[in-house]
Write a protein that holds these residues in place. Structure first.
Motif, PDB file in Angstrom:
ATOM      1  N   GLY A 127       0.797  -1.207   0.000  1.00 56.91           N
ATOM      2  CA  GLY A 127       0.000   0.000   0.000  1.00 56.91           C
ATOM      3  C   GLY A 127       0.840   1.271   0.000  1.00 56.91           C
ATOM      4  O   GLY A 127       2.062   1.223   0.072  1.00 56.91           O
ATOM      5  N   PRO A 128       0.200   2.431  -0.086  1.00 53.32           N
ATOM      6  CA  PRO A 128       0.927   3.696  -0.052  1.00 53.32           C
ATOM      7  C   PRO A 128       1.577   3.935   1.311  1.00 53.32           C
ATOM      8  O   PRO A 128       1.236   3.287   2.307  1.00 53.32           O
ATOM      9  CB  PRO A 128      -0.172   4.734  -0.327  1.00 53.32           C
ATOM     10  N   ASP A 129       2.528   4.873   1.363  1.00 51.08           N
ATOM     11  CA  ASP A 129       3.322   5.073   2.564  1.00 51.08           C
ATOM     12  C   ASP A 129       2.486   5.463   3.778  1.00 51.08           C
ATOM     13  O   ASP A 129       2.870   5.185   4.913  1.00 51.08           O
ATOM     14  CB  ASP A 129       4.385   6.157   2.305  1.00 51.08           C
ATOM     15  N   ASP A 130       1.357   6.160   3.558  1.00 47.68           N
ATOM     16  CA  ASP A 130       0.548   6.619   4.691  1.00 47.68           C
ATOM     17  C   ASP A 130      -0.631   5.685   4.975  1.00 47.68           C
ATOM     18  O   ASP A 130      -1.598   6.078   5.638  1.00 47.68           O
ATOM     19  CB  ASP A 130       0.046   8.036   4.438  1.00 47.68           C
ATOM     20  N   ARG A 131      -0.549   4.464   4.503  1.00 52.61           N
ATOM     21  CA  ARG A 131      -1.691   3.554   4.636  1.00 52.61           C
ATOM     22  C   ARG A 131      -2.024   3.265   6.099  1.00 52.61           C
ATOM     23  O   ARG A 131      -3.191   3.214   6.478  1.00 52.61           O
ATOM     24  CB  ARG A 131      -1.383   2.247   3.902  1.00 52.61           C
ATOM     25  N   TYR A 132      -1.014   3.065   6.925  1.00 43.84           N
ATOM     26  CA  TYR A 132      -1.261   2.794   8.341  1.00 43.84           C
ATOM     27  C   TYR A 132      -1.909   3.997   9.021  1.00 43.84           C
ATOM     28  O   TYR A 132      -2.871   3.855   9.780  1.00 43.84           O
ATOM     29  CB  TYR A 132       0.045   2.453   9.065  1.00 43.84           C
ATOM     30  N   GLN A 133      -1.361   5.170   8.746  1.00 40.40           N
ATOM     31  CA  GLN A 133      -1.909   6.372   9.368  1.00 40.40           C
ATOM     32  C   GLN A 133      -3.374   6.567   9.006  1.00 40.40           C
ATOM     33  O   GLN A 133      -4.198   6.927   9.864  1.00 40.40           O
ATOM     34  CB  GLN A 133      -1.086   7.599   8.957  1.00 40.40           C
ATOM     35  N   ARG A 134      -3.713   6.335   7.740  1.00 35.02           N
ATOM     36  CA  ARG A 134      -5.095   6.512   7.309  1.00 35.02           C
ATOM     37  C   ARG A 134      -6.012   5.465   7.940  1.00 35.02           C
ATOM     38  O   ARG A 134      -7.154   5.765   8.284  1.00 35.02           O
ATOM     39  CB  ARG A 134      -5.169   6.435   5.776  1.00 35.02           C
ATOM     40  N   ALA A 135      -5.511   4.240   8.119  1.00 32.69           N
ATOM     41  CA  ALA A 135      -6.309   3.201   8.766  1.00 32.69           C
ATOM     42  C   ALA A 135      -6.574   3.551  10.221  1.00 32.69           C
ATOM     43  O   ALA A 135      -7.682   3.336  10.734  1.00 32.69           O
ATOM     44  CB  ALA A 135      -5.587   1.852   8.665  1.00 32.69           C
ATOM     45  N   PHE A 136      -5.575   4.107  10.907  1.00 32.93           N
ATOM     46  CA  PHE A 136      -5.765   4.522  12.296  1.00 32.93           C
ATOM     47  C   PHE A 136      -6.818   5.625  12.380  1.00 32.93           C
ATOM     48  O   PHE A 136      -7.730   5.574  13.211  1.00 32.93           O
ATOM     49  CB  PHE A 136      -4.442   5.024  12.890  1.00 32.93           C
ATOM     50  N   ALA A 137      -6.677   6.633  11.527  1.00 35.47           N
ATOM     51  CA  ALA A 137      -7.614   7.760  11.559  1.00 35.47           C
ATOM     52  C   ALA A 137      -9.027   7.300  11.222  1.00 35.47           C
ATOM     53  O   ALA A 137     -10.005   7.755  11.838  1.00 35.47           O
ATOM     54  CB  ALA A 137      -7.147   8.838  10.578  1.00 35.47           C
ATOM     55  N   LYS A 138      -9.158   6.394  10.270  1.00 36.25           N
ATOM     56  CA  LYS A 138     -10.476   5.888   9.889  1.00 36.25           C
ATOM     57  C   LYS A 138     -11.147   5.155  11.051  1.00 36.25           C
ATOM     58  O   LYS A 138     -12.378   5.127  11.152  1.00 36.25           O
ATOM     59  CB  LYS A 138     -10.340   4.949   8.691  1.00 36.25           C
TER      60      LYS A 138
END
Length: 269
Positions: free
Chosen positions: A190-201
């Motif tokens: 996935g893209p580099d910010d995939r983890y961050q976006r999953a956390f925020a979601k």
């Protein structure tokens, strides 16, 4: 674990990832590379550990972090969950009765909502086929005021250094002999910010930290022997030993300054 718990665990058919890491249960996390990295992570989240009264380590493996959580100053209940029976048995030998252990899939955790102040996931999310779903399931178990701490994506500096030392052609041979048998890291695509976006979601407030540590080149050779040699077929180990000797000679005087990237997801009160 009591005898009934052991019996129920023994009836489970291991997943490919659990089966793979089960072969490393006796030694995974040993050595200077893992030890220095673990100390750096624990220092970086020392405040979160001190504030937590209920701690869950998902993908706890053989209990290297569990033992540290249980030994940290203060009173807390520590739980470890992993897919691998062999890892859990090794963890039980390490932590004794200090921690509750159970076999569980991170995508279907057997806990009530808001059960833990601190949930820790070291090198777990990288194997999640459904990253958003797994993060949402873990986040479900975080209490208001609690935190989920996970390792993030990182540049594989050690392998990059190996490639630079031996050259691209020789490195491809290293990959075929030593490193090709790792289980697929689903989330790495996935893209580099995939983890961050999953956390925020999942409703978590995101913070990033880096846990810096230093290793010597001899520690890298030790890491390869602990982490990779046990899964290399017997007939290929002589060739792998020769490759390690080549690297040890080329990089003997080197040291590396690395960091373990952490993503923290806070559940607001």
């Amino acid at each position: 674990m009591d005898s009934s718990e052991n019996a129920s665990l023994g009836n489970r058919r291991p997943s490919p990832v659990a089966e793979y890491f089960g072969r490393l249960a006796a030694t995974y996390g040993d050595g200077e590379y893992y030890g220095n990295r673990r100390r750096a992570v624990l220092e970086t989240i020392a405040g979160e550990i001190a504030d937590a009264r209920d701690v869950l380590d998902v993908g706890c493996g053989n209990g290297a972090y569990l033992a540290k959580f249980a030994a940290a100053p203060g009173n807390r209940r520590v739980t470890g969950a992993d897919l691998s029976i062999d890892m859990l048995l090794s963890a039980r030998n390490r932590v004794g009765v200090k921690c509750r252990l159970l076999c569980a899939d991170v995508s279907r955790l057997p806990f009530k909502p808001a059960s833990f102040d601190l949930i820790f996931a070291s090198h777990v999310l990288q194997f999640a086929a459904d990253l958003d779903g797994v993060v949402a399931e873990i986040a479900r178990c975080v209490r208001p005021g609690g935190v989920l701490v996970a390792t993030g994506r990182r540049e594989d500096t050690v392998r990059q250094m190996l490639s630079a030392i031996v050259g691209p052609d020789r490195w491809r041979e290293y990959g075929e002999v030593i490193f090709q048998r790792a289980p697929r890291r689903e989330a790495a695509a996935g893209p580099d910010d995939r983890y961050q976006r999953a956390f925020a979601k999942s409703g978590l407030r995101v913070e990033e930290r880096a846990a810096p540590f230093t290793i010597q080149w001899v520690d890298i050779e030790e890491w390869i022997r602990i982490r990779w040699m046990p899964v290399i077929p017997e007939g290929e180990r002589q060739q792998a030993d020769a490759m390690l000797a080549e690297v040890a000679k080329a990089g003997a005087s080197r040291s590396l300054r690395l960091h373990e990237p952490l993503i923290l997801g806070m559940r607001d009160v």
